[in-house]
Design a protein around this motif. Structure first.
Motif, short mmCIF file in Angstrom:
data_model
loop_
_atom_site.label_atom_id
_atom_site.label_comp_id
_atom_site.label_asym_id
_atom_site.label_seq_id
_atom_site.Cartn_x
_atom_site.Cartn_y
_atom_site.Cartn_z
N ALA A 297 -6.22 4.42 4.46
CA ALA A 297 -5.96 5.47 3.48
C ALA A 297 -6.98 5.36 2.36
N ALA A 298 -7.65 6.47 2.02
CA ALA A 298 -8.74 6.42 1.05
C ALA A 298 -8.27 5.96 -0.32
N GLY A 299 -7.04 6.32 -0.70
CA GLY A 299 -6.57 5.95 -2.02
C GLY A 299 -6.15 4.50 -2.16
N SER A 300 -5.49 3.96 -1.14
CA SER A 300 -4.91 2.62 -1.24
C SER A 300 -5.60 1.58 -0.38
N GLY A 301 -6.32 1.99 0.65
CA GLY A 301 -6.92 1.05 1.58
C GLY A 301 -5.98 0.58 2.67
N GLU A 302 -4.74 1.09 2.69
CA GLU A 302 -3.78 0.68 3.71
C GLU A 302 -4.28 1.10 5.09
N GLN A 303 -4.22 0.16 6.05
CA GLN A 303 -4.68 0.46 7.40
C GLN A 303 -3.68 1.35 8.11
N THR A 304 -4.20 2.42 8.74
CA THR A 304 -3.33 3.36 9.44
C THR A 304 -3.44 3.25 10.95
N TRP A 305 -4.58 2.82 11.48
CA TRP A 305 -4.71 2.55 12.91
C TRP A 305 -5.96 1.71 13.16
N GLN A 306 -6.05 1.19 14.38
CA GLN A 306 -7.26 0.50 14.80
C GLN A 306 -7.56 0.86 16.24
N CYS A 307 -8.84 0.81 16.60
CA CYS A 307 -9.29 1.18 17.94
C CYS A 307 -10.37 0.20 18.37
N GLN A 308 -10.18 -0.42 19.52
CA GLN A 308 -11.16 -1.34 20.06
C GLN A 308 -12.10 -0.60 21.01
N LEU A 309 -13.36 -0.57 20.69
CA LEU A 309 -14.36 0.07 21.54
C LEU A 309 -14.70 -0.84 22.72
N PRO A 310 -15.25 -0.28 23.80
CA PRO A 310 -15.63 -1.11 24.95
C PRO A 310 -17.00 -1.77 24.78
N PHE A 311 -17.56 -1.73 23.57
CA PHE A 311 -18.86 -2.35 23.32
C PHE A 311 -18.92 -2.81 21.86
#
Length: 434
Positions: A345-359
């Motif tokens: 979140a741009a205001g708080s920095g709270e993580q909303t999701w993560q995605c692991q790339l294949p590289f």
């Protein structure tokens, strides 16, 4: 007002236009048409372009330019088979260049497809991929192959003795050459353009301090100049939006300063040493986290006063380094060199999701942010993937079967999407994209 190129003495800035090039140095494009009708093939959908690339520092150079706005009849391009097997929609056209691309050299925003190499760039026609203009550099031993090409408002900016020079690359923009006041000196270094101003420093050999200045991109003259601070302004980078500069000195104790690009006034100073990268959005400036041991993360500083707002750092036992983040003013997307992308979140920095790339990722992989997806270029055998902005879902949108060794690059001129690697550039279609 600046002088015109014709008013300048020969040898200071050499420019060559079609009709003046006796040797015919501009080579025809090697283009493959895409789609059943040669230009109206399958088109992607459901994406809008949101923001463009960042800005880098640069030095001065002398250039030769050859430009034409339509191909000559003798240079009619013949369709050829696609070079490799493709994964994804058939491209509208394919351009194969004479040498590998170096897209990281492009400093600023150019609203036209460009094929950038170590020896200059080719401006391509967005509809067909035909070469409509070229910029060639003379060989300079002191110039690194990845030295940036400073562009903005459809112009290329360089410097000559006591002048800032601009030549039109696209559209009706006019060229100009702006002399700086003689008392400022003649040795000019340009750092970048935000599309409204061109920024640089000027000085003399006897005065190592120098002067920071801004020139209007349309050639309307010098906007402002002021002496560089004795401490804290030995280096400058231009932020891509909002008319802002970052300055800092060799001594970490001097900190990092934000400068108003329209006035030259220093807005604030915060602790820190020379950053490896910098980004900004409507509310924050983003820098690597401070401290030698902790510089792997990213910190958000409030745009108004430089106060720390939030940061993302490696946790216990984690080993990764953040690459330059991207922001749509609602979320901040932080790519990491281990291939993980996190959204905050741009205001708080709270993580909303993560995605692991294949590289894995490195500084050569420069993502492109669209309104509802982050396009991430991977290694030559991985192609370009899309990470959904809302949930972080991953999908591959385009790839080929090579040959190639370089990482992919992605770009947009505001209308179409382009992707390529090594010596091949594809036009993937008009925005919105899938």
């Amino acid at each position: 007002m600046g002088s015109t190129p014709a008013d300048r003495s020969a040898g200071e800035a050499s420019w060559r236009w079609d009709g003046e090039d006796e040797g015919g140095t501009t080579a025809p494009a090697d283009v493959v048409s895409g789609g059943e009708d040669g230009g109206g093939g399958p088109r992607p959908s459901r994406r809008r372009l949101l923001i463009g690339a960042g800005v880098l520092a640069a030095g001065a150079a002398v250039w030769g330019v050859s430009q034409r706005w339509s191909a000559a009849p003798t240079e009619k391009l013949q369709p050829q088979p696609l070079p490799t097997k493709l994964v994804g929609s058939e491209p509208l056209w394919v351009y194969r260049g004479p040498e590998p691309m170096t897209p990281g050299r492009l400093s600023g925003r150019l609203f036209a497809p460009a094929y950038v190499t170590a020896n200059g760039l080719r401006i391509l026609d967005a509809a067909s991929g035909a070469v409509v203009g070229t910029v060639d550099e003379p060989a300079l031993r002191s110039r690194p192959e990845d030295s940036p090409l400073i562009v903005g408002a459809g112009r290329l900016f360089t410097s000559s003795t006591g002048h800032v020079d601009a030549r039109a690359l696209t559209g009706p923009a006019a060229g100009w050459s702006q002399p700086l006041p003689p008392e400022l000196g003649e040795q000019i270094t340009l750092f970048g353009s935000d599309g409204a101003q061109v920024y640089g420093t000027v000085g003399r050999r006897a005065d190592p301090r120098g002067t920071l200045f801004a020139v209007d991109v349309t050639g309307r003259g010098l906007l402002w100049s002021r002496p560089l601070a004795e401490h804290g302004e030995s280096a400058v980078t231009v932020l891509p939006i909002g008319g802002r500069l970052l300055t800092w000195g060799a001594d970490p104790a001097t900190g990092i300063s934000l400068v108003d690009g329209t006035t030259g006034r220093r807005l604030w100073t915060t602790a820190g040493s020379a950053p490896a990268w910098s980004k900004m959005d409507a509310r924050h400036v983003y820098l690597p986290t401070a401290g030698a041991a902790a510089a792997a993360g990213v910190q958000a500083l409030r745009l108004e006063d430089g106060a720390p707002r939030w940061s993302v750092r490696p946790g216990p036992g984690e080993e990764w380094r953040a690459l330059p983040p991207l922001s749509d003013d609602y979320r901040v997307y932080v790519p990491r060199d281990n291939g993980l992308i996190t959204a905050h979140a741009a205001g708080s920095g709270e993580q909303t999701w993560q995605c692991q790339l294949p590289f894995r990722l490195d500084r050569r992989c420069q993502p492109l942010l669209l309104s509802s997806a982050l396009l991430v270029p991977g290694p030559a055998d991985a192609g370009v993937v899309a990470v959904e902005a809302e949930k972080g879902r991953l999908s591959t949108i385009f790839a080929d079967t090579g040959p190639g060794v370089d990482v992919w690059s992605v770009a947009s001129d505001g209308t179409r999407l382009y992707a390529g690697h090594d010596s091949t550039l594809y036009c993937l279609g008009q925005l919105p994209v899938p």
